[in-house]
Design a protein around this motif. Sequence first.
Motif, PDB file in Angstrom:
ATOM      1  N   ARG A  20      57.165  48.274  24.252  1.00 19.14           N
ATOM      2  CA  ARG A  20      56.083  47.693  25.042  1.00 19.14           C
ATOM      3  C   ARG A  20      56.175  48.179  26.487  1.00 19.14           C
ATOM      4  N   VAL A  21      55.038  48.577  27.038  1.00 21.25           N
ATOM      5  CA  VAL A  21      54.961  48.986  28.441  1.00 21.25           C
ATOM      6  C   VAL A  21      54.132  47.945  29.186  1.00 21.25           C
ATOM      7  N   ILE A  22      54.774  47.301  30.156  1.00 22.73           N
ATOM      8  CA  ILE A  22      54.135  46.226  30.907  1.00 22.73           C
ATOM      9  C   ILE A  22      54.172  46.590  32.384  1.00 22.73           C
ATOM     10  N   ILE A  23      53.038  46.524  33.044  1.00 18.66           N
ATOM     11  CA  ILE A  23      52.995  46.824  34.467  1.00 18.66           C
ATOM     12  C   ILE A  23      52.553  45.575  35.222  1.00 18.66           C
ATOM     13  N   SER A  24      53.057  45.404  36.436  1.00 21.00           N
ATOM     14  CA  SER A  24      52.678  44.227  37.230  1.00 21.00           C
ATOM     15  C   SER A  24      52.467  44.631  38.680  1.00 21.00           C
ATOM     16  N   GLU A  25      51.357  44.167  39.238  1.00 17.49           N
ATOM     17  CA  GLU A  25      51.046  44.424  40.637  1.00 17.49           C
ATOM     18  C   GLU A  25      51.182  43.132  41.434  1.00 17.49           C
ATOM     19  N   HIS A  26      51.709  43.265  42.647  1.00 19.30           N
ATOM     20  CA  HIS A  26      52.072  42.086  43.441  1.00 19.30           C
ATOM     21  C   HIS A  26      51.352  42.005  44.780  1.00 19.30           C
ATOM     22  N   SER A  27      50.394  42.877  45.011  1.00 14.96           N
ATOM     23  CA  SER A  27      49.610  42.791  46.247  1.00 14.96           C
ATOM     24  C   SER A  27      48.212  43.334  45.990  1.00 14.96           C
TER      25      SER A  27
ATOM     26  N   GLY B  27      43.058  36.844  42.371  1.00 13.60           N
ATOM     27  CA  GLY B  27      42.485  37.748  43.348  1.00 13.60           C
ATOM     28  C   GLY B  27      42.965  39.176  43.173  1.00 13.60           C
ATOM     29  N   ILE B  28      44.237  39.355  42.858  1.00 14.85           N
ATOM     30  CA  ILE B  28      44.769  40.698  42.616  1.00 14.85           C
ATOM     31  C   ILE B  28      44.157  41.276  41.346  1.00 14.85           C
ATOM     32  N   ALA B  29      44.025  40.470  40.306  1.00 14.71           N
ATOM     33  CA  ALA B  29      43.412  40.953  39.066  1.00 14.71           C
ATOM     34  C   ALA B  29      41.985  41.437  39.315  1.00 14.71           C
ATOM     35  N   ASP B  30      41.229  40.679  40.096  1.00 13.80           N
ATOM     36  CA  ASP B  30      39.860  41.093  40.431  1.00 13.80           C
ATOM     37  C   ASP B  30      39.863  42.402  41.205  1.00 13.80           C
ATOM     38  N   ASP B  31      40.794  42.514  42.153  1.00 12.00           N
ATOM     39  CA  ASP B  31      40.902  43.722  42.977  1.00 12.00           C
ATOM     40  C   ASP B  31      41.257  44.940  42.125  1.00 12.00           C
ATOM     41  N   LEU B  32      42.197  44.774  41.207  1.00 15.21           N
ATOM     42  CA  LEU B  32      42.624  45.876  40.350  1.00 15.21           C
ATOM     43  C   LEU B  32      41.503  46.327  39.418  1.00 15.21           C
TER      44      LEU B  32
ATOM     45  N   SER C   1      49.352  34.691  57.577  1.00 15.36           N
ATOM     46  CA  SER C   1      49.203  36.095  57.192  1.00 15.36           C
ATOM     47  C   SER C   1      47.752  36.582  57.191  1.00 15.36           C
ATOM     48  N   ASP C   2      47.607  37.910  57.366  1.00 17.04           N
ATOM     49  CA  ASP C   2      46.313  38.562  57.172  1.00 17.04           C
ATOM     50  C   ASP C   2      45.999  38.719  55.688  1.00 17.04           C
ATOM     51  N   TYR C   3      47.037  38.962  54.882  1.00 20.82           N
ATOM     52  CA  TYR C   3      46.871  38.985  53.424  1.00 20.82           C
ATOM     53  C   TYR C   3      48.207  38.720  52.755  1.00 20.82           C
ATOM     54  N   GLU C   4      48.144  38.256  51.533  1.00 21.98           N
ATOM     55  CA  GLU C   4      49.313  38.010  50.699  1.00 21.98           C
ATOM     56  C   GLU C   4      48.989  38.459  49.283  1.00 21.98           C
TER      57      GLU C   4
ATOM     58  N   VAL D 107      51.309  21.792  53.944  1.00 27.77           N
ATOM     59  CA  VAL D 107      51.066  23.217  54.186  1.00 27.77           C
ATOM     60  C   VAL D 107      49.737  23.426  54.902  1.00 27.77           C
ATOM     61  N   VAL D 108      49.770  24.323  55.898  1.00 31.70           N
ATOM     62  CA  VAL D 108      48.569  24.884  56.511  1.00 31.70           C
ATOM     63  C   VAL D 108      48.657  26.390  56.326  1.00 31.70           C
ATOM     64  N   SER D 109      47.583  27.019  55.860  1.00 34.30           N
ATOM     65  CA  SER D 109      47.608  28.457  55.613  1.00 34.30           C
ATOM     66  C   SER D 109      46.289  29.098  56.013  1.00 34.30           C
ATOM     67  N   THR D 110      46.372  30.362  56.415  1.00 39.73           N
ATOM     68  CA  THR D 110      45.144  31.136  56.536  1.00 39.73           C
ATOM     69  C   THR D 110      44.571  31.349  55.136  1.00 39.73           C
ATOM     70  N   ASP D 111      43.260  31.367  55.063  1.00 43.46           N
ATOM     71  CA  ASP D 111      42.581  31.586  53.785  1.00 43.46           C
ATOM     72  C   ASP D 111      42.488  33.085  53.535  1.00 43.46           C
ATOM     73  N   CYS D 112      43.672  33.697  53.439  1.00 44.99           N
ATOM     74  CA  CYS D 112      43.743  35.155  53.353  1.00 44.99           C
ATOM     75  C   CYS D 112      43.704  35.602  51.894  1.00 44.99           C
ATOM     76  N   PRO D 113      43.295  36.837  51.667  1.00 40.21           N
ATOM     77  CA  PRO D 113      43.402  37.361  50.308  1.00 40.21           C
ATOM     78  C   PRO D 113      44.890  37.586  50.004  1.00 40.21           C
ATOM     79  N   VAL D 114      45.371  37.152  48.810  1.00 42.00           N
ATOM     80  CA  VAL D 114      44.552  36.588  47.764  1.00 42.00           C
ATOM     81  C   VAL D 114      45.177  35.356  47.145  1.00 42.00           C
ATOM     82  N   GLY D 115      46.390  34.966  47.545  1.00 42.66           N
ATOM     83  CA  GLY D 115      47.109  33.926  46.832  1.00 42.66           C
ATOM     84  C   GLY D 115      46.967  32.501  47.325  1.00 42.66           C
TER      85      GLY D 115
END
Length: 361
Positions: free
Chosen positions: A105-112, A149-154, A273-276, A292-300
């Motif tokens: 099995r070949v599994i790939i994962s993107e983290h940003s 969000g990352i899935a949509d981007d990919l 952050s500007d993005y996560e 928690v207070v966070s910027t509404d940054c892409p994507v997490g």
Amino acid sequence: MDQVAILLPNLRLGGAEKLHVNLADVWAGIDVSVVFVLRCEEGELLDNLPPSTEVVGLDACRVRNVLWPLVNFLKETKPEAIIAAMWPLTVIAPLAALVAGYKGRVIISEHSPLSVAYGRHGRLHRLFMRASQRLCYPLADVRIAVSTGIADDLARLSGLSREKFTVIHNPAALGKVDVNAPCPEQISGRPGPIILTVGTLKSVKRHDLLIEAFSRLPASLEATLCILGEGQMREQLEGQIDRLGLQGRVLLPGFAVDPGPWYAHSDLFVLSSDYEGFGNVIVEAMEHGLPVVSTDCPVGPTEILAAGQYGALVPVGDAHALSQAILAALTEKGDQAALKLRAEDFSLQRIAHKYLDVISP
């Protein structure tokens, strides 16, 4: 289950690296054999691996030199599955599997969000990245994104349908909260609330924005801002602290191997952050019951906080809005039980088994 190979650039102190070390630790406890295949055999996390874990270095100082050593590894070792994390390793691994005649099995994962992370690299780089994804992503058996969000981007970048990507969130809640952890000396005995952020001192984390927002809080709060981490922006941040007259009120204590005591003895967590890719530190804070207070940054962050249900979200780059949200959060009584319960959705045990489900469906 036979051996699972995890392909990474190295084992330095990064979020994706720590994630896979934590997965390996869980899997070792249920007799899943793990081998880390590293482009360069280096990094602080090498000392954190379970005793049963193997490490193979490809000695590929440049990414373009990874392909043939990886082909040879797959031919000789034949693991049941290989998990490759972070582009361009996520396009090299499926190609190496094809060349090697690999049957596992070949599994790939993107983290940003790659369109954001590489947005300033120019048109030629963007074309190459998209072409490599379009050609090699279909060769993988599973394509994992750590947030929706990352899935949509990919999907947009690669031209593949959104259904071709599986979302598995990061296992950021490790179940290691110590309510009796001693208070770090740097924040012990402070008169006002402790505002905490955790992350590498680099530009994308926008600690400069957080310091600016903090400077706008009423002095009567007697608050302390603690920026836990180390990195290339230290000198610039120290200069900003001096210019704003915040010496002694904004602390830069450096990297902490265990940030748990800092979470346990703080009153509010802020991400600026500007993005996560995901935002592991938000989950870590919530696991401690920390508001928690966070910027509404892409994507997490908006996914973790359920669009504001579990914490405040403010526009990216807006120091005034961030300051106001911090002030409001410090004056409100948060629901610690709800925050801790939400953090369990991202528990290490739960996510480790989700990975096993795609490794051996």
